[in-house]
Design a protein around this motif. Structure first.
Motif, mmCIF file in Angstrom:
data_model
loop_
_atom_site.group_PDB
_atom_site.id
_atom_site.type_symbol
_atom_site.label_atom_id
_atom_site.label_comp_id
_atom_site.label_asym_id
_atom_site.label_seq_id
_atom_site.Cartn_x
_atom_site.Cartn_y
_atom_site.Cartn_z
ATOM 1 N N THR A 94 3.851 -2.564 3.901
ATOM 2 C CA THR A 94 2.830 -2.762 5.223
ATOM 3 C C THR A 94 3.270 -4.082 5.988
ATOM 4 O OG1 THR A 94 1.107 -1.578 4.085
ATOM 5 C CG2 THR A 94 0.783 -2.863 6.074
ATOM 6 N N TYR A 95 3.843 -4.049 7.153
ATOM 7 C CA TYR A 95 3.817 -5.192 7.959
ATOM 8 C C TYR A 95 2.598 -5.821 8.263
ATOM 9 C CZ TYR A 95 8.973 -4.349 8.516
ATOM 10 O OH TYR A 95 10.481 -4.257 8.158
ATOM 11 N N PRO A 101 1.796 0.118 8.564
ATOM 12 C CA PRO A 101 2.382 0.571 7.518
ATOM 13 C C PRO A 101 3.628 1.137 7.460
ATOM 14 C CG PRO A 101 0.365 1.942 8.166
ATOM 15 C CD PRO A 101 0.560 0.862 8.963
ATOM 16 N N ALA A 102 4.824 0.666 6.942
ATOM 17 C CA ALA A 102 6.029 1.406 7.035
ATOM 18 C C ALA A 102 6.453 2.309 6.152
ATOM 19 C CB ALA A 102 7.055 0.057 7.556
ATOM 20 N N LYS A 156 13.352 3.010 7.810
ATOM 21 C CA LYS A 156 14.831 3.172 6.963
ATOM 22 C C LYS A 156 15.146 1.563 6.664
ATOM 23 C CE LYS A 156 16.707 5.782 9.972
ATOM 24 N NZ LYS A 156 15.584 5.910 10.650
ATOM 25 N N SER A 157 15.041 0.951 7.767
ATOM 26 C CA SER A 157 15.553 -0.587 7.698
ATOM 27 C C SER A 157 14.845 -1.150 6.962
ATOM 28 C CB SER A 157 15.687 -1.124 9.095
ATOM 29 O OG SER A 157 16.549 -0.367 10.085
ATOM 30 N N THR A 158 13.487 -0.949 6.719
ATOM 31 C CA THR A 158 12.580 -1.597 6.075
ATOM 32 C C THR A 158 12.858 -1.369 4.330
ATOM 33 O OG1 THR A 158 10.945 -1.440 7.736
ATOM 34 C CG2 THR A 158 10.178 -2.148 5.688
ATOM 35 N N LEU A 159 13.295 -0.229 4.193
ATOM 36 C CA LEU A 159 13.626 0.038 2.833
ATOM 37 C C LEU A 159 14.812 -0.774 2.465
ATOM 38 C CD1 LEU A 159 13.344 2.009 0.328
ATOM 39 C CD2 LEU A 159 14.846 3.546 1.464
ATOM 40 N N PRO A 204 4.151 6.440 8.446
ATOM 41 C CA PRO A 204 4.929 5.831 7.316
ATOM 42 C C PRO A 204 5.791 6.652 6.455
ATOM 43 C CG PRO A 204 2.557 6.028 6.799
ATOM 44 C CD PRO A 204 2.742 6.648 8.237
ATOM 45 N N GLY A 205 6.907 6.013 6.225
ATOM 46 C CA GLY A 205 7.889 7.172 5.649
ATOM 47 C C GLY A 205 7.860 7.253 4.310
#
Ligand SMILES: Nc1ncnc2c1ncn2[C@@H]1O[C@H](COP(=O)(O)OP(=O)(O)OP(=O)(O)O)[C@@H](O)[C@H]1O
Ligand SMILES: [Mg+2]
Lengths: 263, 271
Positions: A10-11, A19-20, A44-47, A210-211
């Motif tokens: 979560t950002y 929540p990402a 995806k980038s967050t991952l 959120p993914g």
């Protein structure tokens, strides 16, 4: 080699919570290539930031070779969406930067840099600054910058998206041979279904933000001679495209945009 | 558009470009001409024509060169000191938000204070020598460099940090390869702009309790009603400012070559 267990992220920026990612699980074996595909903004980038050790999971755990991934561990390379090149360094210095930081002797660094620049077709552009290059050329510099490090784990955020079809295929083949010959684990984020099927031994399909992991598609034929032109390839891309018709998955958005510059 | 970060608009050509040098020469002649016409019109010994001031400038007995060198030494030392204090501190504050949150309010509260009013305090603390005069300039210029470097460092996109950290960078590498080169052009701009302020502070600091420097010479010549000498010293002082300005410009073009490229590319894209 890389284990992701129940990862949430979560950002938190200025009181807002975004929540990402929620509940992401998968395990990547050494030398395996995973493609990650999902609608825009699904995390995806967050991952990739999490896998690179640049962000810490809010919940859950990531293990790379037995411990949490650390950015300074130097076995993980990341190609950022939007290249991540430094405009104040020439192409050559951008590519050599990782080697310089790792303390590789200048002569060797120079040799490996020139070699990889030639491989991506930028041998004559060593003295240029990134702003003097086209989008596709910048992308190739970013690719060269990671490849030259010969990492154990390579994370790529839409690395081929701005390339013309020919260069894209050449670099996809290059990536494939590098990964297979060096046992380099790879996580490749892409918007392109053909690319995912051509390069991903497994394809991780994500839902909207959120993914979550919607599906992990096994792709055992990947890497075989002539796969791009085979019936199995076509069948798999068609299946994936159908998966994306589901509104949970972003509806038509991704399912149809995949065909524009594929393999 | 690409010039919005610099207050004084600058052409993206090297400073030694003949077209620029010609433009400089033409403006110098235009100023001399205006000066000459004004002196003809005023017809008073307090406002001598440019040639007379020029003659005074090159008359050995006036000792203008010595005073020039004294002033130049003071200001160069002060600017270097300000750079070595302000730049690292600014980068550090820009990168460490928690410490910045403590320091920034203090910084912004004292920033608008004209440091020049501290002259008596500085002189009481550090004596009537060179040190006090240098410190007064340092105090003024350090703030400008520090605030510039801090604000620029804060504007660095997070992805640039991700990019270098993913290459295995240590914190020192982040400063060396990213923060420092990123803020350098803006620091040069701050230096160019503050060179004018620095000269003003120098003049003030030299006009009090000293017998050397161009500031002293201007005040002294004024008192002696030696107007050509006074104007010669004024010319020397603006010459000092100009030289500093040109040095910073040349240094920027030498150390930030990429900004020329980037600016040219930006212009090409705008059409
Ligand atoms: N620094 C941040 N602060 C707050 N929220 C963020 C931040 N970065 C990303 N987000 C949010 O997290 C979500 C996931 O972002 P992310 O960049 O991982 O998406 P993505 O899947 O890579 O999208 P795309 O395919 O468009 O690149 C987005 O919805 C975005 O709004
Ligand atoms: Mg992204």
């Amino acid at each position: 080699m890389l284990e992701v267990r129940g990862v949430e992220f979560t950002y938190r920026t200025g009181g807002r919570r975004v929540p990402a990612l929620t509940g992401v699980d998968f395990t990547l074996a050494p030398g395996e290539i995973w493609a990650v595909i999902g609608p825009s903004g699904c995390g995806k980038s967050t991952l990739l930031y999490l896998l690179a050790g640049l962000l810490r999971p809010t919940r859950g755990e990531i293990r790379f070779r037995g411990g949490p991934p650390l950015a300074h561990q130097r076995e993980i390379a990341l190609i950022l969406q939007g290249y991540g090149l430094f405009p104040w360094k020439t192409v050559r210095d951008n590519v050599a930067l990782g080697l310089q930081i790792r303390g590789v002797p200048p002569a060797e660094s120079r040799r490996r840099t020139e070699e990889i620049l030639a491989t991506v077709g930028l041998a004559e552009y060593g003295d240029f600054y990134p702003e003097e290059l086209s989008g596709g050329q910048k992308q190739r510099v970013a690719i060269a910058r990671s490849f030259v490090l010969e990492p154990a784990l390579l994370l790529m955020d839409e690395p081929f998206s701005a390339l013309d079809a020919l260069t894209r295929e050449r670099l996809q083949n290059l990536l494939l041979s590098l990964c297979l010959s060096r046992e380099m684990g790879t996580v490749l984020v892409t918007h392109n279904i053909e690319e995912a099927v051509f390069l991903g031994r497994r394809i991780l399909v994500m839902t909207r933000r959120p993914g979550r992991v919607a599906a992990i598609v096994d792709n055992p034929d990947m890497g075989q001679e002539g796969y791009r032109a085979s019936a199995a390839f076509l069948a798999r891309t068609t299946r994936l495209r159908e998966l994306f018709r589901d509104p949970e998955m972003g509806g038509e958005e991704l399912g149809d945009s995949g065909g524009d510059a594929g393999g | 558009m690409a010039d919005t970060d610099s207050i004084v608009p600058r052409p993206s050509r090297p400073w030694w470009d003949p077209r620029l040098l010609l433009a400089d020469l033409v403006s110098a002649l235009a100023i001399a001409l205006a000066w000459w016409l004004l002196s003809l019109w005023l017809r008073t010994p307090t406002f001598p024509p440019p040639l007379e001031a020029l003659r005074a400038l090159f008359t050995r007995e006036n000792g203008i060169l010595i005073h020039f060198l004294v002033s130049a030494r003071r200001i160069v030392l002060a600017l270097l000191l300000a750079l070595f204090l302000g730049l690292p501190l600014g980068l550090y504050l820009g990168r460490n938000h928690r410490i910045d949150a403590v320091v920034a309010p203090f910084l912004y509260l004292t920033y608008p204070l004209p440091k020049i009013v501290l002259l008596p305090v500085v002189m009481v603390l550090f004596g009537l020598g060179d040190l006090s005069r240098i410190l007064l300039i340092v105090l003024t210029v350090t703030y400008q460099i520090l605030v510039t470097a801090r604000d620029a460092a804060r504007a660095l996109p997070m992805t640039a940090i991700y990019s270098i950290r993913s290459l295995g960078a240590t914190e020192f590498d982040v400063y060396r390869h990213v923060l420092f080169p990123y803020v350098l052009p803006k620091v040069f701009t701050a230096l160019r702009i503050s060179s004018g302020t620095a000269i003003a502070v120098l003049f003030f600091a030299e006009s009090f309790a000293t017998t050397s420097g161009l500031g002293y010479l201007i005040m002294d010549a004024w008192g002696r009603t030696a107007y050509p000498v006074m104007f010669a010293a004024i010319m020397a002082m603006s010459g000092l400012g100009l030289v500093l300005y040109l040095i910073f410009e040349a240094a920027e073009q030498r150390f930030c070559r990429w900004t020329l490229v980037t600016r040219a590319a930006g212009r090409a894209k705008e059409g």
